[in-house]
Design an enzyme around this catalytic site. Structure first.
Site, PDB file in Angstrom:
ATOM      1  N   CYS A   1      -5.487  61.939  45.406  1.00 47.02           N
ATOM      2  CA  CYS A   1      -5.897  62.478  46.699  1.00 47.02           C
ATOM      3  C   CYS A   1      -6.994  61.609  47.318  1.00 47.02           C
ATOM      4  O   CYS A   1      -6.734  60.466  47.648  1.00 47.02           O
ATOM      5  CB  CYS A   1      -6.317  63.940  46.521  1.00 47.02           C
ATOM      6  SG  CYS A   1      -6.358  64.857  48.058  1.00 47.02           S
TER       7      CYS A   1
ATOM      8  N   HIS B   1      -1.698  66.503  43.203  1.00 49.23           N
ATOM      9  CA  HIS B   1      -2.689  66.630  42.137  1.00 49.23           C
ATOM     10  C   HIS B   1      -2.075  66.962  40.787  1.00 49.23           C
ATOM     11  O   HIS B   1      -1.741  68.124  40.534  1.00 49.23           O
ATOM     12  CB  HIS B   1      -3.651  67.776  42.473  1.00 49.23           C
ATOM     13  CG  HIS B   1      -4.638  67.453  43.538  1.00 49.23           C
ATOM     14  ND1 HIS B   1      -5.906  66.991  43.271  1.00 49.23           N
ATOM     15  CD2 HIS B   1      -4.556  67.516  44.887  1.00 49.23           C
ATOM     16  CE1 HIS B   1      -6.561  66.789  44.409  1.00 49.23           C
ATOM     17  NE2 HIS B   1      -5.761  67.103  45.407  1.00 49.23           N
TER      18      HIS B   1
END
Lengths: 224, 83
Positions: A89, A197
């Site tokens: 991210c 994630h």
């Protein structure tokens, strides 16, 4: 010898502890936290994690200022020595800004912050990060970002596709990312950046434990 | 010396903020009439003081700043004014 990792911590990181717990529980390894002002990394690392969050408040551009912090100079040197690095991210944004990965991440084309479980296709199984994933089986992780729209010029896209550097693709593109790219590695194959994630999907209780496969793949590769 | 840096997304790179602003301006046209607006681009302006003896020296330093931090040349272009 157990797996040894370090998680970087920038002002504004918010997935740093998630990453530590995810790596510890997935691999049984040891994880140190490294502050962004540090000028040295722990020795003998198998993995450096650049975590998600909002480093430096996402001011100027996501990841831009973090990419110039003292610890990143050490991460670049470690990557050049062959140490595995994963940026998740905001960590992916930082790796692009630092030049360790090509391209850039822009605002989602929906203009929305996207926060949801997301289905991924493992595009390249022959990497240190993905060797443990079952071919043909899609993978679920969690997306949580406003700037996950990967862009690169046509020559760069051709090069990364030709080299097998695209590691994960979205099954349904949520953000306009070029070629549905969700995760991308460097040519050498030791630096991976991804928007979804794995650190939020490492135990079934979290909705998916596919993220643990990624960390265990690395552990097995390092042990081999 | 005063430096002013304008940073914009390169032509051809989709500017989603510009599109949203354009849509809002166009959308308001039923009330007020800005349907004539197109090609909106949203960028940034950075202003700062830089200590240097000549404008050339200042400009060279600001260019270095742009390449290393202030702009991401993968997606952005910049212009520099020094006065």
């Amino acid at each position: 010898m157990s797996f040894k990792a370090a998680v970087l911590v920038f002002p504004g990181s918010n997935c740093d502890r998630d990453c530590k717990v995810a790596v510890e529980r997935s691999t049984g390894g040891h994880v140190d936290m490294v502050w962004h002002q540090d000028t040295a990394l722990p020795s003998g690392l198998d993995l450096i994690v650049v975590p998600g969050g909002f480093s430096y408040g996402d001011y100027l551009r996501c990841g831009a200022m973090a990419s110039l912090s003292p610890v990143m100079a050490e991460v670049v040197k470690a990557a050049e020595r062959g140490v595995n690095v994963i940026g998740i991210c905001n960590g992916f944004q930082i790796l692009c800004e630092s030049g360790l990965l090509p391209g850039a991440l822009m605002r989602n084309n929906t203009l929305k912050y996207i926060c949801k479980p997301i289905e991924l296709k493992v595009e390249n199984h022959n990497t240190a990060f993905t060797q443990g994933f079952t071919p043909g089986k899609s993978v679920w992780m969690t997306q949580g970002n406003a700037d996950g729209n990967f862009v690169a010029d046509a020559d760069t896209l051709n090069a990364i596709e030709g080299n097998g550097q695209v590691v994960f693709r979205y099954v349904e593109n949520p953000n306009g990312s070029a070629n549905d790219i969700a995760g991308l590695m460097n040519e050498r194959g030791n630096v991976l950046g991804m928007m979804p994630h794995p650190d939020r999907a490492f135990e079934a209780e979290l909705g998916s434990d596919d993220g643990a496969i990624l960390f265990r793949s690395l552990m097995e590769r390092v042990a081999a | 010396m005063k430096a002013k840096v304008h940073v914009f997304l390169k032509p051809g790179v989709l500017d989603v903020q510009g599109k949203a602003v354009e849509g809002a301006l166009n959308g308001l046209s039923t009330v007020q009439g800005w349907a004539n607006v197109s090609h909106v681009r949203v960028g940034k302006v950075l202003e700062f003081d830089v200590a240097a003896t000549t404008a050339e020296e200042a400009k060279a330093q600001v260019k270095d700043m742009c390449d290393k931090l202030l702009a991401n040349t993968v997606i952005e272009s910049y212009t520099i004014e020094v006065a």
